[in-house]
Write an enzyme that holds these catalytic residues in place. Structure first.
Site, PDB file in Angstrom:
ATOM      1  N   LYS B 222      -4.189 -24.021  14.988  1.00 44.71           N
ATOM      2  CA  LYS B 222      -3.492 -22.958  15.590  1.00 44.71           C
ATOM      3  C   LYS B 222      -2.135 -23.451  16.342  1.00 44.71           C
ATOM      4  O   LYS B 222      -2.259 -24.408  17.218  1.00 44.71           O
ATOM      5  CB  LYS B 222      -4.262 -22.197  16.439  1.00 44.71           C
ATOM      6  CG  LYS B 222      -5.745 -21.719  15.858  1.00 44.71           C
ATOM      7  CD  LYS B 222      -6.662 -21.098  16.714  1.00 44.71           C
ATOM      8  CE  LYS B 222      -8.146 -20.869  15.989  1.00 44.71           C
ATOM      9  NZ  LYS B 222      -9.120 -20.712  17.237  1.00 44.71           N
ATOM     10  N   GLU B 274     -17.365 -18.748  12.190  1.00 45.48           N
ATOM     11  CA  GLU B 274     -18.070 -19.546  13.031  1.00 45.48           C
ATOM     12  C   GLU B 274     -17.911 -19.189  14.381  1.00 45.48           C
ATOM     13  O   GLU B 274     -17.100 -18.465  14.720  1.00 45.48           O
ATOM     14  CB  GLU B 274     -17.645 -21.075  12.656  1.00 45.48           C
ATOM     15  CG  GLU B 274     -16.407 -21.455  13.305  1.00 45.48           C
ATOM     16  CD  GLU B 274     -15.900 -22.777  12.895  1.00 45.48           C
ATOM     17  OE1 GLU B 274     -16.964 -23.613  13.168  1.00 45.48           O
ATOM     18  OE2 GLU B 274     -14.694 -23.155  12.874  1.00 45.48           O
ATOM     19  N   ASN B 276     -17.467 -20.946  18.043  1.00 44.27           N
ATOM     20  CA  ASN B 276     -16.927 -22.100  19.086  1.00 44.27           C
ATOM     21  C   ASN B 276     -17.690 -21.972  20.245  1.00 44.27           C
ATOM     22  O   ASN B 276     -17.454 -21.236  21.037  1.00 44.27           O
ATOM     23  CB  ASN B 276     -15.425 -21.980  19.333  1.00 44.27           C
ATOM     24  CG  ASN B 276     -14.543 -22.673  18.056  1.00 44.27           C
ATOM     25  OD1 ASN B 276     -13.387 -22.459  18.055  1.00 44.27           O
ATOM     26  ND2 ASN B 276     -15.219 -22.937  16.794  1.00 44.27           N
ATOM     27  N   ARG B 278     -17.910 -22.987  23.354  1.00 44.14           N
ATOM     28  CA  ARG B 278     -17.111 -23.599  24.262  1.00 44.14           C
ATOM     29  C   ARG B 278     -16.119 -22.515  24.701  1.00 44.14           C
ATOM     30  O   ARG B 278     -15.615 -21.650  23.984  1.00 44.14           O
ATOM     31  CB  ARG B 278     -16.430 -24.783  24.129  1.00 44.14           C
ATOM     32  CG  ARG B 278     -15.657 -25.054  22.837  1.00 44.14           C
ATOM     33  CD  ARG B 278     -14.922 -26.131  22.513  1.00 44.14           C
ATOM     34  NE  ARG B 278     -14.398 -26.138  21.115  1.00 44.14           N
ATOM     35  CZ  ARG B 278     -13.144 -25.559  20.744  1.00 44.14           C
ATOM     36  NH1 ARG B 278     -12.437 -25.239  21.745  1.00 44.14           N
ATOM     37  NH2 ARG B 278     -12.969 -25.615  19.515  1.00 44.14           N
ATOM     38  N   ARG B 324       1.607 -23.068  21.705  1.00 45.44           N
ATOM     39  CA  ARG B 324       1.128 -24.382  22.036  1.00 45.44           C
ATOM     40  C   ARG B 324       2.202 -25.255  22.072  1.00 45.44           C
ATOM     41  O   ARG B 324       3.046 -25.325  20.979  1.00 45.44           O
ATOM     42  CB  ARG B 324       0.200 -25.000  21.231  1.00 45.44           C
ATOM     43  CG  ARG B 324      -1.118 -24.053  21.109  1.00 45.44           C
ATOM     44  CD  ARG B 324      -2.380 -24.689  20.085  1.00 45.44           C
ATOM     45  NE  ARG B 324      -3.395 -23.775  20.314  1.00 45.44           N
ATOM     46  CZ  ARG B 324      -4.675 -24.218  19.818  1.00 45.44           C
ATOM     47  NH1 ARG B 324      -4.707 -25.443  19.506  1.00 45.44           N
ATOM     48  NH2 ARG B 324      -5.548 -23.421  19.858  1.00 45.44           N
TER      49      ARG B 324
END
Lengths: 161, 441
Positions: B222, B274, B276, B278, B324
């Site tokens: 991402k 899915e 994640n 965390r 990011r």
């Protein structure tokens, strides 16, 4: 650009994990030469009057290879410059004896070979023997028996002989 | 650093385990105590669960926060903490293991009545794969049960493709994950990646913090994330939240997690991908729009104090976008660009948040993930957030390493992004070629 002590540590780490045999870095008049060959010398030599640091010891078995390095700076006050450090390869609990109550692997004044086991490092009940990595006489024990040591903590000082 | 900041605000003492390369980072300066686990290569430091737990135990830690990289999704670390009586700031080891295996996660989702991409159970032979594919309809994708994050996946558009890729897929699954089990899903052509931020108390009580859209991806990595996912129709969003909460309740999931879904643009439907297990890199956009500190929620749950809030305490306000900042050259195949940051002057202003461990003269080490920071903006609307983002990037001086901000600026200014008209394929198919053709600033 100014070079900081951490940069040198980073360079040495990079070198250690690389497949390189030698590394020569020159920044702002500062020259750094590292080699995995103990006999290696920089071709042409370093500038006049510069003291050259001995090459670092080749990393032996990676699992518990202590990196013996010459004491480059007059750190730790009274430690003579030619004593070599045996450093912790990773964090763990430091044990001087093979089991509680037993005699220590080595004591100050003992002569050791590079292959001699000098202590145990415990990580979650897994004990790994640390080898001296150099031949010489144990001159000082760096940490208390049973204490937590970090990566690179000096465990022993050995005078080459 | 993100975690240390919250811990200190809450008056919690901290010990940070670092590698030799990170002993002088800002995080290390901030921590109450720093212990050097091992040398720079992560295999000998950050990836050694025994070292991490030994350090926590020997320094008297009550709890261990795994962060979001390295061991954070390894059941082994949670297991070791459980064995030592250290509170792991994350799910139980058994939950991580159950959700980490894709087939088992699909089974949990199905049991919770959560829609999954039409697909199969474990497929063992090429024959079975061909039969399944003709039933599902091409294109299909073969996935490694032990995989995740886009690794171990092979797309097949026809029977010949499938023959060619079946063996390759199972071999790669074996070599990459040590587990050759494969399963098959129908391939969704035009999809957006949406995910729901959840926190569970481990007893089946769950709250969600809305959803995020993370469709701007390159090779499943991402680059830009936003909250909320304004491209979703309202009824799909409600369905999405309900599905995520049901799944997490069914798994009796403890602590923060993310439930990832595919939004099928053509069918206007969502499918579970899915979990994640965390906290994720992109959690700040959810914090910005809800006003809740997710790390504080994590610590509260790990401390046995329960959720401490109900769903009605969580309101989504405005819009947040995160980009990011990676030390990679987007004009040279995203080659890593470690080195020293020679100029660093981040933007300041209302609605701007920067989460980073970097700064002036920081040396980006060559060992780890190349992310050096996250720039997050918040505005009343997506349009306002977007214009703040463009202004923030333009006002960001960052020199010495190549980085992804110029690409982020290009995407933010692109008509497709502005119109919120893109899928997970957009960056690779449209965005990057257009960026490559654009003049370098």
């Amino acid at each position: 650009m100014s070079l900081k002590p951490n940069d040198i540590a980073t360079l040495v780490e990079l070198f250690n994990t690389s497949g390189w045999e030698e590394m020569h870095v020159e920044i702002d008049g500062l020259q750094l030469f590292i080699s995995k060959d103990p006999k290696a010398r920089l071709v042409g030599g370093l500038g006049g009057g510069t003291t050259m640091a001995p090459p670092i010891a080749p990393p032996v078995a990676r699992a518990a290879a202590p990196v013996a390095t010459a004491v480059a700076e007059p750190a730790d006050g009274d430690i003579p410059a030619h004593w070599l450090k045996v450093c912790a390869p990773n964090l763990g609990t430091f044990y001087r004896s093979p089991k509680p109550g037993a005699a220590p692997f080595v004591s100050v004044g003992d002569r050791v070979t590079a292959e001699a086991e000098v202590c145990l490092l415990e990580v979650m009940k897994l004990y790994t023997a640390v080898k001296a990595g150099v031949t010489g006489i144990v001159r000082r024990v760096g940490v208390e028996d049973g204490s937590l040591v970090e990566h690179d903590t000096v465990l022993f000082y050995i005078e080459p002989a | 650093m993100r975690i240390l900041r919250t811990a200190h605000r809450l008056g919690i003492e901290t010990v940070l385990g670092v590698s030799a390369a990170d002993r002088e980072t800002l995080g290390a300066k901030m921590a109450g105590r720093v212990v050097v686990l091992g040398p720079a290569p992560s295999k000998f430091s950050y990836l050694n669960a025994n070292l991490v737990v030994h350090a926590a135990k020997a320094t008297g830690c009550d709890a261990l926060h795994p962060g979001y990289g390295f061991l954070s999704e390894k059941a082994e670390l949670a297991q070791l903490c459980e064995g030592e009586g250290i509170a792991f700031v994350g799910p139980r080891a058994a939950t991580i293991a159950a959700l980490g295996d894709k087939l088992s996660a699909r089974a949990i989702a199905a049991a919770a009545g959560v829609p999954i991409v039409p697909g199969t159970d474990c497929i063992e032979t090429l024959q079975a794969a061909r039969a399944a594919a003709s039933q599902l309809g091409y294109p299909v994708v073969m996935k490694a049960s032990a995989g995740g994050g886009g690794r171990g996946m092979f797309k097949a558009t026809c029977a010949e493709d499938l023959t060619a890729s079946f063996d390759r897929a199972s071999l790669e699954a074996e070599s990459a994950f040590g587990d050759r089990r494969l399963y098959m899903e129908r391939f969704v052509e035009r999809a957006r990646h949406v995910e729901v931020q959840v926190v569970g108390d481990g007893e089946g009580n769950v709250v969600h913090f809305g959803e995020r859209d993370c469709s701007v991806q390159r090779r499943y990595q991402k680059l830009i994330e936003e909250a909320p996912a304004t491209a979703l129709p309202g009824h799909v969003r409600d369905k999405l939240h309900a599905a995520a909460v049901r799944l997490i309740a069914e798994a009796r999931y403890r602590n923060a997690g993310t439930v990832e879904f595919l939004y099928d643009v053509d069918r206007e439907d969502v499918y579970f991908i899915e979990v994640n297990s965390r906290i994720q890199v992109e959690h700040p956009v959810s914090e910005e729009v809800t006003g809740h500190d997710l790390i504080a929620c994590q610590l509260r749950v790990a401390g046995g104090e329960g959720l401490g809030l109900t769903q009605s305490d969580i309101q989504v306000r405005g819009h947040a976008i995160e980009v990011r900042i990676n030390a990679e050259d987007p004009r040279a195949g995203f080659a890593p660009s470690p080195g020293r940051i020679t100029r660093w002057a981040p933007p300041v202003g209302p609605g701007i948040r920067l989460d980073t461990h970097a700064g002036q003269d920081y040396l980006v080490p060559p060992y780890y993930d190349s992310m050096i920071g996250k720039l997050i903006v918040h505005g009343a609307t997506r349009a306002e957030a977007l214009s703040r983002l463009q202004a923030a990037i333009a006002g960001f001086t960052l020199e010495g390493v190549r980085h992804t901000l110029p690409l982020a600026a290009f995407i933010a200014g692109h008509a497709d992004f502005q119109a919120n008209r893109f899928t997970t394929r957009w960056l690779e198919d449209t965005g990057l070629p257009a960026f490559a053709a654009s003049p370098a600033a």
